[in-house]
Scaffold this active site. Structure first.
Site, short mmCIF file in Angstrom:
data_model
loop_
_atom_site.label_atom_id
_atom_site.label_comp_id
_atom_site.label_asym_id
_atom_site.label_seq_id
_atom_site.Cartn_x
_atom_site.Cartn_y
_atom_site.Cartn_z
N GLY A 64 -3.30 8.18 -8.21
CA GLY A 64 -2.77 7.45 -9.35
C GLY A 64 -3.82 6.58 -10.04
CD GLU A 78 -2.04 11.10 -11.16
OE1 GLU A 78 -1.73 10.26 -10.29
OE2 GLU A 78 -1.39 12.13 -11.36
CD GLU A 107 -2.73 12.60 -6.18
OE1 GLU A 107 -3.74 13.35 -6.13
OE2 GLU A 107 -2.56 11.75 -7.06
N1 CAA Z 1 -1.76 3.04 -0.80
C1 CAA Z 1 -1.55 2.03 0.08
N2 CAA Z 1 -2.55 1.42 0.74
C2 CAA Z 1 -3.81 1.86 0.52
C3 CAA Z 1 -4.09 2.92 -0.37
C4 CAA Z 1 -2.99 3.52 -1.05
N3 CAA Z 1 -3.15 4.49 -1.96
N4 CAA Z 1 -5.42 3.14 -0.36
C5 CAA Z 1 -5.95 2.24 0.48
N5 CAA Z 1 -4.98 1.47 1.01
C6 CAA Z 1 -5.12 0.38 1.97
C7 CAA Z 1 -5.41 0.90 3.37
O1 CAA Z 1 -4.21 1.30 4.01
C8 CAA Z 1 -6.07 -0.29 3.99
O2 CAA Z 1 -5.07 -1.21 4.37
P1 CAA Z 1 -5.18 -1.98 5.82
O3 CAA Z 1 -6.45 -2.80 5.72
O4 CAA Z 1 -3.94 -2.80 5.84
O5 CAA Z 1 -5.27 -0.92 6.86
C9 CAA Z 1 -6.84 -0.94 2.85
O6 CAA Z 1 -6.26 -0.42 1.65
C10 CAA Z 1 -8.31 -0.56 2.85
O7 CAA Z 1 -8.41 0.85 2.90
P2 CAA Z 1 -9.33 1.64 3.99
O8 CAA Z 1 -9.45 0.84 5.24
O9 CAA Z 1 -8.77 3.03 4.10
O10 CAA Z 1 -10.72 1.62 3.22
P3 CAA Z 1 -11.91 2.70 3.32
O11 CAA Z 1 -13.04 2.10 2.56
O12 CAA Z 1 -12.12 3.11 4.74
O13 CAA Z 1 -11.35 3.98 2.53
C11 CAA Z 1 -10.29 5.13 0.70
C12 CAA Z 1 -11.10 3.89 1.16
C13 CAA Z 1 -11.13 6.40 0.84
C14 CAA Z 1 -9.93 4.89 -0.76
C15 CAA Z 1 -9.00 5.26 1.58
O14 CAA Z 1 -8.34 4.00 1.60
C16 CAA Z 1 -8.02 6.27 1.08
O15 CAA Z 1 -8.20 7.47 1.31
N6 CAA Z 1 -6.95 5.82 0.40
C17 CAA Z 1 -5.89 6.69 -0.05
C18 CAA Z 1 -6.28 7.46 -1.30
C19 CAA Z 1 -5.16 8.35 -1.72
O16 CAA Z 1 -4.72 9.23 -0.99
N7 CAA Z 1 -4.67 8.16 -2.97
C20 CAA Z 1 -3.59 8.95 -3.51
C21 CAA Z 1 -2.26 8.27 -3.28
S1 CAA Z 1 -0.88 9.28 -3.76
C22 CAA Z 1 -0.75 9.09 -5.44
O17 CAA Z 1 -1.54 8.39 -6.05
C23 CAA Z 1 0.40 9.86 -6.08
C24 CAA Z 1 0.28 9.92 -7.57
O18 CAA Z 1 -0.18 10.87 -8.12
C25 CAA Z 1 0.78 8.85 -8.38
#
Ligand code: CAA
Length: 259
Positions: A110, A113, A133
């Site tokens: 998102g 996006e 995703e």
């Molecule tokens: N939602 C909720 N929490 C999130 C998040 C998300 N999308 N991305 C990161 N966070 C949180 C983590 O859970 C973490 O929280 P805690 O400290 O409480 O554990 C905090 O942010 C820091 O994140 P990381 O420890 O994972 O940090 P990193 O530097 O090791 O990694 C990252 C960074 C690669 C961005 C990794 O956080 C990640 O892969 N995040 C998810 C990305 C993702 O999948 N995005 C798509 C979401 S679905 C969507 O967006 C649907 C749509 O089309 C609208």
């Protein structure tokens, strides 16, 4: 209005700057944040002194996507009946003055996006764009499958949507996703320069230029977005969505059963 998850300020009395401000969650986009963002955009758009807006995040993350923790337990009924994402993500499309995304760090899911909903993107050299995703057992739900191919072409859009890999800023500029790449410490200076230039032109001509370029870009976007939203909602009926998001929340590797 007071905001909790964004900060809002003006520059030179002409530029409205909105900063996403959920740093601990890497600016994960939840309902409250998107509602606040919509309100702030609407207020700047209605302010006759403001000629251009900038949307930005932190150094580490523009936004790491929709809030997975919040979505993890949603069912198909929840997302379909609640029109999840459309309801408060569409305000940015209604804004008639230009909005520039100043992106540093992660712009994923998102977040990517949201950046693509802005009129153009200026990226810091540490920016990373992606639609991961697929790793969660879903597809992009806020325009990713529609705007990304229009920006970078089918080959790269398919690659990103199917593998979930990220693009760095150089690749994103080469592919046409971003208009400029600048060193991280010059991101705001460069973006403010562009915003100031725009805000000194005729507001009417600027709005007309934006509307006209969008006309070229958005031919059948509504149909595409509607189609995407229905598929996105349907995926919340799968076991794989529950597994993908539960695995993320509990910091383990997802095991998909294709159900
Ligand atoms: N939602 C909720 N929490 C999130 C998040 C998300 N999308 N991305 C990161 N966070 C949180 C983590 O859970 C973490 O929280 P805690 O400290 O409480 O554990 C905090 O942010 C820091 O994140 P990381 O420890 O994972 O940090 P990193 O530097 O090791 O990694 C990252 C960074 C690669 C961005 C990794 O956080 C990640 O892969 N995040 C998810 C990305 C993702 O999948 N995005 C798509 C979401 S679905 C969507 O967006 C649907 C749509 O089309 C609208």
């Amino acid at each position: 209005m007071t905001y909790e998850l964004i900060t809002v300020r003006t520059e030179a009395d002409k530029i409205g700057i909105i900063t996403l401000n959920r740093p601990k969650q890497l600016n994960a986009l939840n309902d409250q944040l998107m509602t606040e963002l919509g309100e702030a955009l609407k207020a700047f758009d209605a302010d006759p002194a403001i000629g251009c807006m900038i949307l930005t995040g932190s150094e580490k993350a523009f936004a790491a996507g929709a809030d997975i923790g919040a979505m993890a337990t949603y069912s198909f009924a929840d997302v379909y009946k609640g029109d999840f994402i459309t309801r408060n993500w569409e305000q940015i499309r209604a804004v008639r003055k230009p909005v520039i995304a100043a992106v540093s760090g992660f712009a994923l899911g998102g977040g990517c996006e949201l950046a693509m909903m802005c009129d153009f993107i200026i990226a810091a050299d540490n920016a990373r764009f992606g639609q991961p995703e697929i790793k969660l057992g879903i597809i992009p739900g806020a325009g990713g499958t529609q705007r990304l191919p229009r920006a970078v072409g089918k080959a790269k859009a398919m690659d990103m949507a199917l593998t979930g890999r990220t693009m760095d800023a150089v690749e994103a500029e080469r592919a046409g996703l971003v208009s400029r790449v600048v060193p991280l410490d010059k991101l705001m200076e460069e973006t403010l320069g562009a915003a100031l230039m725009i805000s000194e032109y005729s507001q009417i001509a600027v709005m007309a230029a934006k509307e006209s370029v969008n006309q070229a870009f958005e031919g059948s976007l509504n149909d595409g977005l509607h189609f995407e939203r229905r598929l996105f909602h349907a995926l919340f009926a799968t076991t794989d969505q529950k597994e993908g998001m539960d695995a993320f929340v509990n910091k383990r590797k997802a095991v998909f059963t294709h159900q």
